[in-house]
Design an enzyme around this catalytic site. Sequence first.
Site, PDB file in Angstrom:
ATOM      1  N   ASP A  34       0.831  -1.208   0.000  1.00  0.00           N
ATOM      2  CA  ASP A  34       0.000   0.000   0.000  1.00  0.00           C
ATOM      3  C   ASP A  34       0.867   1.261   0.000  1.00  0.00           C
ATOM      4  O   ASP A  34       0.670   2.182  -0.815  1.00  0.00           O
ATOM      5  CB  ASP A  34      -0.868  -0.056   1.270  1.00  0.00           C
ATOM      6  N   SER A 124      -2.560 -10.094   2.436  1.00  0.00           N
ATOM      7  CA  SER A 124      -2.636 -10.506   3.861  1.00  0.00           C
ATOM      8  C   SER A 124      -1.383 -11.207   4.398  1.00  0.00           C
ATOM      9  O   SER A 124      -1.335 -11.532   5.575  1.00  0.00           O
ATOM     10  CB  SER A 124      -3.856 -11.411   4.146  1.00  0.00           C
TER      11      SER A 124
HETATM   12  N1  AR6 Z   1       5.847  -5.569  -4.195  1.00  0.00           N
HETATM   13  C1  AR6 Z   1       5.396  -6.834  -4.019  1.00  0.00           C
HETATM   14  N2  AR6 Z   1       5.170  -7.371  -2.801  1.00  0.00           N
HETATM   15  C2  AR6 Z   1       5.425  -6.610  -1.721  1.00  0.00           C
HETATM   16  C3  AR6 Z   1       5.889  -5.275  -1.813  1.00  0.00           C
HETATM   17  C4  AR6 Z   1       6.105  -4.753  -3.121  1.00  0.00           C
HETATM   18  N3  AR6 Z   1       6.559  -3.507  -3.327  1.00  0.00           N
HETATM   19  N4  AR6 Z   1       6.020  -4.778  -0.551  1.00  0.00           N
HETATM   20  C5  AR6 Z   1       5.660  -5.767   0.308  1.00  0.00           C
HETATM   21  N5  AR6 Z   1       5.307  -6.873  -0.398  1.00  0.00           N
HETATM   22  P1  AR6 Z   1       1.522  -6.146   3.073  1.00  0.00           P
HETATM   23  P2  AR6 Z   1      -1.095  -7.148   4.060  1.00  0.00           P
HETATM   24  C6  AR6 Z   1       4.807  -8.184   0.096  1.00  0.00           C
HETATM   25  O1  AR6 Z   1       1.964  -5.918   4.460  1.00  0.00           O
HETATM   26  O2  AR6 Z   1      -0.455  -8.242   4.818  1.00  0.00           O
HETATM   27  C7  AR6 Z   1      -0.560  -2.012   4.891  1.00  0.00           C
HETATM   28  O3  AR6 Z   1      -0.122  -1.146   5.908  1.00  0.00           O
HETATM   29  C8  AR6 Z   1       5.011  -8.507   1.550  1.00  0.00           C
HETATM   30  O4  AR6 Z   1       6.319  -9.046   1.756  1.00  0.00           O
HETATM   31  O5  AR6 Z   1       1.777  -5.097   2.061  1.00  0.00           O
HETATM   32  O6  AR6 Z   1      -2.327  -7.446   3.250  1.00  0.00           O
HETATM   33  C9  AR6 Z   1      -2.006  -1.760   4.487  1.00  0.00           C
HETATM   34  O7  AR6 Z   1      -2.353  -0.391   4.553  1.00  0.00           O
HETATM   35  C10 AR6 Z   1       3.916  -9.535   1.782  1.00  0.00           C
HETATM   36  O8  AR6 Z   1       4.335 -10.833   1.327  1.00  0.00           O
HETATM   37  O9  AR6 Z   1      -0.096  -6.415   3.011  1.00  0.00           O
HETATM   38  C11 AR6 Z   1      -2.774  -2.574   5.477  1.00  0.00           C
HETATM   39  O10 AR6 Z   1      -2.964  -1.888   6.688  1.00  0.00           O
HETATM   40  C12 AR6 Z   1       2.788  -9.086   0.856  1.00  0.00           C
HETATM   41  O11 AR6 Z   1       3.399  -8.195  -0.071  1.00  0.00           O
HETATM   42  C13 AR6 Z   1      -1.880  -3.772   5.705  1.00  0.00           C
HETATM   43  O12 AR6 Z   1      -0.549  -3.335   5.393  1.00  0.00           O
HETATM   44  C14 AR6 Z   1       1.650  -8.338   1.560  1.00  0.00           C
HETATM   45  O13 AR6 Z   1       2.158  -7.531   2.604  1.00  0.00           O
HETATM   46  C15 AR6 Z   1      -2.208  -4.907   4.775  1.00  0.00           C
HETATM   47  O14 AR6 Z   1      -1.424  -6.021   5.119  1.00  0.00           O
END
Ligand code: AR6
Length: 181
Positions: A34, A124
Amino acid sequence: MTRITLVEGDITEQQVDVVVNAANSSLLGGGGVDGAIHRKGGPQILEECRRLRASHWGRGLPTGRAVATTAGRLPARWVVHTVGPVYWEDEYEDRAGQLASCYRESLRVAAELGARTVAFPAVSAGVYGWPLDDAARIALGTVAATVAGPARELTEVRFVLFGTAAYGTFEQVWLGMGGEQ
Ligand code: AR6
């Protein structure tokens, strides 16, 4: 036929029609995917999120739903924002259903937009704490079922995994399901 592909990389760099954001209900940004999407995509995305929030979801976008905005300065046409569930074992069945719904709804919105190519992160599986192998099983199973039905106009659904460990886990689960790379 829709191709399901796995790549290791950064979701903000994908040249696809739709990039899916792992958002939260507020639609006002956060960390992880995000944060990266809003940072690279610029303020236009947040402006549209604010407008959508005000007109449709004053109390936030419900978990498991998806909504589209511009992709701003990203090399994509749209961002589809979906809200994954926080992992909690006591409510596993309900929450796993919500996670599957994130993928189904995002693909439905993408197909409605006329998109052909969609990139997903592992929704997630970061801040929201879902174990990666189970997140991969739900993600891949749901997408494979959806592209065989309601989203069959799509040519490619790409999972963009952050780091070799995440890529390796998705690959293992995908091969275990009989998928091809
Ligand atoms: N590209 C691809 N994957 C990524 C990237 C990127 N640039 N950055 C992280 N990941 P998360 P959630 C991976 O935390 O668990 C936010 O604060 C990461 O390693 O982004 O759904 C939102 O505002 C993990 O495997 O999403 C919500 O409050 C995956 O993407 C909350 O986090 C998802 O990690 C959502 O949490």
